[in-house]
Design an enzyme around this catalytic site. Sequence first.
Site, PDB file in Angstrom:
ATOM      1  N   TYR A 135      55.910 -11.042  24.471  1.00 16.39           N
ATOM      2  CA  TYR A 135      56.228 -11.928  23.333  1.00 16.39           C
ATOM      3  C   TYR A 135      54.993 -12.090  22.442  1.00 16.39           C
ATOM      4  O   TYR A 135      55.068 -11.973  21.212  1.00 16.39           O
ATOM      5  CB  TYR A 135      56.683 -13.287  23.881  1.00 16.39           C
TER       6      TYR A 135
HETATM    7  N1  NAP Z   1      59.504 -23.156  20.575  1.00 15.92           N
HETATM    8  C1  NAP Z   1      58.207 -22.835  20.594  1.00 15.92           C
HETATM    9  O1  NAP Z   1      57.428 -23.297  21.450  1.00 15.92           O
HETATM   10  C2  NAP Z   1      57.648 -21.916  19.542  1.00 15.92           C
HETATM   11  C3  NAP Z   1      56.253 -21.836  19.395  1.00 15.92           C
HETATM   12  C4  NAP Z   1      55.718 -21.003  18.429  1.00 15.92           C
HETATM   13  C5  NAP Z   1      56.555 -20.229  17.632  1.00 15.92           C
HETATM   14  N2  NAP Z   1      57.896 -20.306  17.802  1.00 15.92           N
HETATM   15  C6  NAP Z   1      58.726 -19.435  16.966  1.00 15.92           C
HETATM   16  O2  NAP Z   1      59.520 -20.227  16.113  1.00 15.92           O
HETATM   17  C7  NAP Z   1      60.770 -19.546  15.867  1.00 15.92           C
HETATM   18  C8  NAP Z   1      61.920 -20.493  16.152  1.00 15.92           C
HETATM   19  O3  NAP Z   1      61.824 -20.931  17.492  1.00 15.92           O
HETATM   20  P1  NAP Z   1      62.831 -22.017  18.110  1.00 15.92           P
HETATM   21  O4  NAP Z   1      62.084 -22.753  19.147  1.00 15.92           O
HETATM   22  O5  NAP Z   1      63.487 -22.765  17.009  1.00 15.92           O
HETATM   23  O6  NAP Z   1      63.852 -21.049  18.834  1.00 15.92           O
HETATM   24  P2  NAP Z   1      65.443 -21.031  18.951  1.00 15.92           P
HETATM   25  O7  NAP Z   1      66.025 -22.387  18.758  1.00 15.92           O
HETATM   26  O8  NAP Z   1      65.716 -20.303  20.232  1.00 15.92           O
HETATM   27  O9  NAP Z   1      65.866 -20.115  17.715  1.00 15.92           O
HETATM   28  C9  NAP Z   1      65.711 -18.744  17.731  1.00 15.92           C
HETATM   29  C10 NAP Z   1      66.558 -18.175  16.620  1.00 15.92           C
HETATM   30  O10 NAP Z   1      66.420 -16.744  16.624  1.00 15.92           O
HETATM   31  C11 NAP Z   1      67.726 -16.211  16.444  1.00 15.92           C
HETATM   32  N3  NAP Z   1      67.835 -14.838  16.892  1.00 15.92           N
HETATM   33  C12 NAP Z   1      67.516 -14.307  18.091  1.00 15.92           C
HETATM   34  N4  NAP Z   1      67.798 -12.988  18.100  1.00 15.92           N
HETATM   35  C13 NAP Z   1      68.314 -12.697  16.871  1.00 15.92           C
HETATM   36  C14 NAP Z   1      68.809 -11.524  16.264  1.00 15.92           C
HETATM   37  N5  NAP Z   1      68.850 -10.336  16.912  1.00 15.92           N
HETATM   38  N6  NAP Z   1      69.242 -11.580  14.986  1.00 15.92           N
HETATM   39  C15 NAP Z   1      69.232 -12.761  14.307  1.00 15.92           C
HETATM   40  N7  NAP Z   1      68.796 -13.916  14.830  1.00 15.92           N
HETATM   41  C16 NAP Z   1      68.339 -13.874  16.103  1.00 15.92           C
HETATM   42  C17 NAP Z   1      68.608 -17.142  17.237  1.00 15.92           C
HETATM   43  O11 NAP Z   1      69.953 -16.916  16.882  1.00 15.92           O
HETATM   44  P3  NAP Z   1      71.196 -16.981  17.912  1.00 15.92           P
HETATM   45  O12 NAP Z   1      71.777 -18.352  17.755  1.00 15.92           O
HETATM   46  O13 NAP Z   1      72.103 -15.912  17.454  1.00 15.92           O
HETATM   47  O14 NAP Z   1      70.636 -16.722  19.298  1.00 15.92           O
HETATM   48  C18 NAP Z   1      68.041 -18.467  16.758  1.00 15.92           C
HETATM   49  O15 NAP Z   1      68.573 -18.790  15.501  1.00 15.92           O
HETATM   50  C19 NAP Z   1      60.773 -18.298  16.753  1.00 15.92           C
HETATM   51  O16 NAP Z   1      60.397 -17.184  15.996  1.00 15.92           O
HETATM   52  C20 NAP Z   1      59.701 -18.605  17.788  1.00 15.92           C
HETATM   53  O17 NAP Z   1      59.094 -17.426  18.277  1.00 15.92           O
HETATM   54  C21 NAP Z   1      58.468 -21.142  18.722  1.00 15.92           C
END
Ligand code: NAP
Length: 253
Positions: free
Chosen positions: A160
């Site tokens: 990741y």
């Molecule tokens: N949470 C953390 O600790 C953290 C820290 C740093 C950065 N981030 C980054 O912030 C962003 C959002 O994170 P979050 O915590 O809000 O995660 P989340 O709620 O799991 O959201 C992830 C999103 O990615 C979408 N996704 C996954 N595979 C996809 C695909 N093939 N095509 C289109 N959409 C897809 C999911 O859609 P579906 O509904 O279709 O699955 C969902 O909308 C991510 O990029 C993550 O890496 C998160």
Amino acid sequence: MKDVCEPPTALPRSLLVLGGTSEIALAITRRLIARRTRTVWLAGRPSLALEQAAESLRALGADTRTVAFDALDPGSHDAALGKVFAEGPVDMVLLAFGVLGDQAHDERDPARAVQVVQTNYTGAVSAGLVAGRALQSQGHGSFVVLSAAAERARRSDFIYGSSKAGLDVFAQGLGDALHGTGVHVMVVRPGFVRTRRTAERPPASLATTPEAVATAVELGLRRRSETVWVPGALRLVASALRHAPRALMRRLG
Ligand SMILES: NC(=O)c1ccc[n+]([C@@H]2O[C@H](COP(=O)([O-])OP(=O)(O)OC[C@H]3O[C@@H](n4cnc5c(N)ncnc54)[C@H](OP(=O)(O)O)[C@@H]3O)[C@@H](O)[C@H]2O)c1
């Protein structure tokens, strides 16, 4: 009080979210709706969750539509984003899609590891280039990328982490390429954010919340920042770790 240097359109009237069910993206979107945003496009894989997310934003007064978008299908990105830009100007594109993967499992299953990288990096390169070109054509807009604090490899999540490091460098370069065109690219580097997807992980130090990320994004837009760390103190930690010996990084896990 308003920052005197703030451009009048620092916050978007219209917003396109790539990864429309993302918990962090929805917190950002709610915050922007409370400020200025009136039109929202949620792009994502068609699902009940995507429609429910749209409904929750309509309840806040935003004209919200959904559009099918799959990061793993770069060939469809031109058409998916083109459909949105054809409906009117888009003041901000938020790239929020991403998958965490399962490091222990994915190390033994390279095909799964590749899927993580293709979603987080290759998919973002494709969508980022399409969005950047569309924003440049209209002559204004912000492209905000949810990256991660992933400068150094960590044993526990280097698949990741490497995909996010690639995304981060790509977004920085896109920002340089678009500099002077009226398009602002902002890289957001949150640390550990307490969300559904991280619920089963032990909370890290300097853990934050989707709402705190939203606050930082609003401030970054107002200041036209290029990089935003959440929490801000993470920048100092990253700076200290930048030159830390590998043996120390291994012990930190
Ligand atoms: N949470 C953390 O600790 C953290 C820290 C740093 C950065 N981030 C980054 O912030 C962003 C959002 O994170 P979050 O915590 O809000 O995660 P989340 O709620 O799991 O959201 C992830 C999103 O990615 C979408 N996704 C996954 N595979 C996809 C695909 N093939 N095509 C289109 N959409 C897809 C999911 O859609 P579906 O509904 O279709 O699955 C969902 O909308 C991510 O990029 C993550 O890496 C998160």
